[in-house]
Design a protein around this motif. Structure first.
Motif, PDB file in Angstrom:
ATOM      1  N   ALA A 231       0.828  -1.206   0.000  1.00 37.06           N
ATOM      2  CA  ALA A 231       0.000   0.000   0.000  1.00 37.06           C
ATOM      3  C   ALA A 231       0.862   1.256   0.000  1.00 37.06           C
ATOM      4  O   ALA A 231       0.552   2.235  -0.686  1.00 37.06           O
ATOM      5  N   GLU A 232       1.941   1.257   0.768  1.00 37.82           N
ATOM      6  CA  GLU A 232       2.826   2.419   0.816  1.00 37.82           C
ATOM      7  C   GLU A 232       3.472   2.684  -0.540  1.00 37.82           C
ATOM      8  O   GLU A 232       3.525   3.826  -1.008  1.00 37.82           O
ATOM      9  N   ILE A 233       3.941   1.622  -1.185  1.00 39.97           N
ATOM     10  CA  ILE A 233       4.545   1.761  -2.515  1.00 39.97           C
ATOM     11  C   ILE A 233       3.521   2.264  -3.514  1.00 39.97           C
ATOM     12  O   ILE A 233       3.781   3.180  -4.300  1.00 39.97           O
ATOM     13  N   ARG A 234       2.322   1.664  -3.497  1.00 33.67           N
ATOM     14  CA  ARG A 234       1.279   2.021  -4.462  1.00 33.67           C
ATOM     15  C   ARG A 234       0.834   3.478  -4.287  1.00 33.67           C
ATOM     16  O   ARG A 234       0.735   4.231  -5.257  1.00 33.67           O
ATOM     17  N   ASP A 235       0.581   3.878  -3.043  1.00 30.24           N
ATOM     18  CA  ASP A 235       0.096   5.240  -2.807  1.00 30.24           C
ATOM     19  C   ASP A 235       1.160   6.285  -3.129  1.00 30.24           C
ATOM     20  O   ASP A 235       0.857   7.336  -3.701  1.00 30.24           O
ATOM     21  N   TYR A 236       2.388   6.011  -2.746  1.00 28.78           N
ATOM     22  CA  TYR A 236       3.456   6.971  -3.016  1.00 28.78           C
ATOM     23  C   TYR A 236       3.694   7.113  -4.514  1.00 28.78           C
ATOM     24  O   TYR A 236       3.851   8.224  -5.040  1.00 28.78           O
ATOM     25  N   THR A 237       3.704   5.981  -5.214  1.00 30.25           N
ATOM     26  CA  THR A 237       3.907   6.021  -6.664  1.00 30.25           C
ATOM     27  C   THR A 237       2.781   6.775  -7.350  1.00 30.25           C
ATOM     28  O   THR A 237       3.014   7.540  -8.289  1.00 30.25           O
ATOM     29  N   LYS A 238       1.553   6.568  -6.891  1.00 32.07           N
ATOM     30  CA  LYS A 238       0.410   7.265  -7.480  1.00 32.07           C
ATOM     31  C   LYS A 238       0.535   8.773  -7.287  1.00 32.07           C
ATOM     32  O   LYS A 238       0.251   9.568  -8.193  1.00 32.07           O
ATOM     33  N   THR A 239       0.986   9.204  -6.120  1.00 30.10           N
ATOM     34  CA  THR A 239       1.154  10.639  -5.858  1.00 30.10           C
ATOM     35  C   THR A 239       2.265  11.234  -6.705  1.00 30.10           C
ATOM     36  O   THR A 239       2.103  12.285  -7.329  1.00 30.10           O
ATOM     37  N   VAL A 240       3.408  10.539  -6.763  1.00 27.59           N
ATOM     38  CA  VAL A 240       4.553  11.041  -7.509  1.00 27.59           C
ATOM     39  C   VAL A 240       4.262  11.074  -9.007  1.00 27.59           C
ATOM     40  O   VAL A 240       4.742  11.947  -9.726  1.00 27.59           O
ATOM     41  N   ARG A 241       3.460  10.113  -9.490  1.00 28.52           N
ATOM     42  CA  ARG A 241       3.150  10.046 -10.920  1.00 28.52           C
ATOM     43  C   ARG A 241       2.436  11.314 -11.399  1.00 28.52           C
ATOM     44  O   ARG A 241       2.490  11.665 -12.581  1.00 28.52           O
ATOM     45  N   GLN A 242       1.752  12.001 -10.502  1.00 25.85           N
ATOM     46  CA  GLN A 242       1.018  13.211 -10.864  1.00 25.85           C
ATOM     47  C   GLN A 242       1.919  14.432 -10.965  1.00 25.85           C
ATOM     48  O   GLN A 242       1.495  15.491 -11.421  1.00 25.85           O
ATOM     49  N   LEU A 243       3.160  14.290 -10.552  1.00 25.67           N
ATOM     50  CA  LEU A 243       4.083  15.419 -10.548  1.00 25.67           C
ATOM     51  C   LEU A 243       4.886  15.470 -11.822  1.00 25.67           C
ATOM     52  O   LEU A 243       5.078  14.469 -12.499  1.00 25.67           O
TER      53      LEU A 243
END
Length: 443
Positions: A231-243
């Motif tokens: 979950a930590e990997i998935r959520d962080y990647t999703k946030t960073v992908r928007q940048l």
């Protein structure tokens, strides 16, 4: 700074730790084969010098090209390493670097002219430039936070092992036979890659969520609860992908300034500390100091191993930051003493304990997933470029003023201590997502 990237109040994002599993050991060991191949290739130039120069009739200038062209090839490899690893994954990238190494060694083994050897060394350099990026990145992405530093340091230890082996056996072995020995770990890695999982963080980056969990389950064990980490990997990647940050020029925006400065600064200062020149021409240095090149090279090779092994423990116990400062100070003193009397042993010990591998561990930890490819390539390019400058210029500067070149190396090693104290954070005991969020100015 990291608000919005990591919600520390969320119970599912509590810190997690994992035990050592067979798959983590296997994955790190396979990646470490590339380190061994690179270390052997670096060490090869020194014991092979007299044999190659005698057999092919090369001058000092021509052999300097052979010794240094590997780092020039490393710049080419560094330029493509991040993009290749981002597009094709970490495992395929390891296969690619092995291809360059094998072709390079073959060119040296069967070469009849100097340009054959130069071409082979150049190809090996391309492989090394890729290796220097993908190995620490892969190891940091597959190991849990509580043992990440130990495994990264253990992989770096195999670089020292390869380097030391080349020194230990090289002076009493034909240079073509020695090249054949250097090619062997590449074949081991080619086979080993079939049996290791892909990086779960790369799988998350390209949107393969089911594969992320499958990869994590293999790495952490069949009975391990991977839900928090996934979950930590998935959520962080999703946030960073928007940048923004996937384009090269985005690296130079203000929000990525600190990780870029830390990564490039460490690489440049460490390389200007002189290791490339000393390792490539140690035999010549020992002869100039009135020592037996064979005996002194063996002593240096053996002496490095226990101190390199110590770094496996110290990387987690003392932390990356303190280890870098202590070993940089030791290298500074070693170069200073070398300037006075060519006493190289202290420099070699200090470099292998921390200066050699720790910057790559830090680089693999501080770069966010959206800039990891481009920023990692740029940092590896800086490393290879500065290494090329040192290795190519060393022979000429050493003949001009032997003491002066070591005083210069001492200055740069001392500069590393100041740089680390002022800018480099401690990363031990933190997840990659926590480290990257704290290092980056993200709105």
């Amino acid at each position: 700074m990291d608000e919005g990237l990591l919600d520390r109040s969320s119970p599912r994002k509590a810190s997690w730790e994992s035990h050592v599993t067979a798959n983590v050991v296997l994955s790190s060991s396979v990646a470490a084969c590339g380190y061994f191949a690179y270390g052997f290739a670096v060490g090869y130039a020194s014991p092979a010098q007299s044999g190659i120069m005698d057999d092919l009739g090369l001058s000092i200038a021509e052999y300097s090209v052979f010794a240094s062209i590997m780092t020039f090839g490393g710049m080419i490899g560094a330029l493509i390493s991040g993009k290749v690893a981002d597009i094709f994954g970490r495992r395929v990238t390891m296969w690619l670097l092995d291809l360059f190494f094998i072709l390079g060694w073959c060119s040296i083994i069967f070469g009849k002219r100097a340009w054959w050897l130069d071409a082979g060394r150049l190809l090996m350099g391309v492989g090394s430039g890729i290796q220097l990026y993908v190995a620490p990145i892969y190891i940091s992405e597959v190991t849990p936070k509580n043992i990440r530093g130990c495994f990264a340091a253990a992989a770096s230890f195999t670089l020292t092992l390869g380097f030391s082996l080349a020194y230990y056996i090289g002076n009493n072995m034909n240079w073509r036979t020695l090249a054949l020995v250097g090619a062997s770990p590449c074949f081991i890695q080619v086979l080993g890659v079939f049996f290791i999982p892909e990086s779960p963080r790369w799988l998350s980056k390209i949107g393969l969520e089911e594969e992320v969990e499958a990869s994590l389950q293999r790495l952490r064990g069949g009975n391990a609860d991977i839900s928090t980490e996934a979950a930590e990997i998935r959520d962080y990647t999703k946030t960073v992908r928007q940048l923004s940050g996937s384009d090269f020029m985005d690296l130079f925006s203000r929000k990525y300034a600190r990780p870029l400065i830390v990564g490039t600064g460490l690489m440049a200062l460490v390389q200007f500390g002189g290791n490339s020149g000393i390792s490539s021409f140690a035999s010549s240095i020992f002869r100039a100091a009135g020592c037996s090149a064979d005996s002194a090279s063996r002593v240096m090779a053996v002496l490095q191993l226990p101190f390199a092994a110590m770094s496996i423990i110290l990387t987690e116990k003392a932390g990356r930051r303190l280890l870098m400062m202590i070993t940089s100070a030791g290298a500074c003193l070693g170069c200073f003493l070398s300037a006075l009397g060519f006493l190289l042993k202290l420099f070699s010990v200090s470099f292998t304990m921390g200066m050699g591998g720790t910057p790559w561990i830090i680089m693999s930890e501080i770069l966010t997933i959206n800039i990891k490819g481009s920023a990692g390539s740029f940092i590896a390019l800086v490393n290879c470029f500065t290494s090329w400058i040192v290795s190519y210029a060393f022979n000429f500067l050493f003949q001009w003023n032997a003491a002066g070149i070591f005083f210069l190396f001492s200055f740069f090693c001392g500069s590393v201590v100041v740089f680390v104290a002022m800018l480099v954070p401690e990363t031990k005991g933190r997840t990659l997502e926590e480290i990257q969020a704290s290092m980056t100015l993200l709105q």
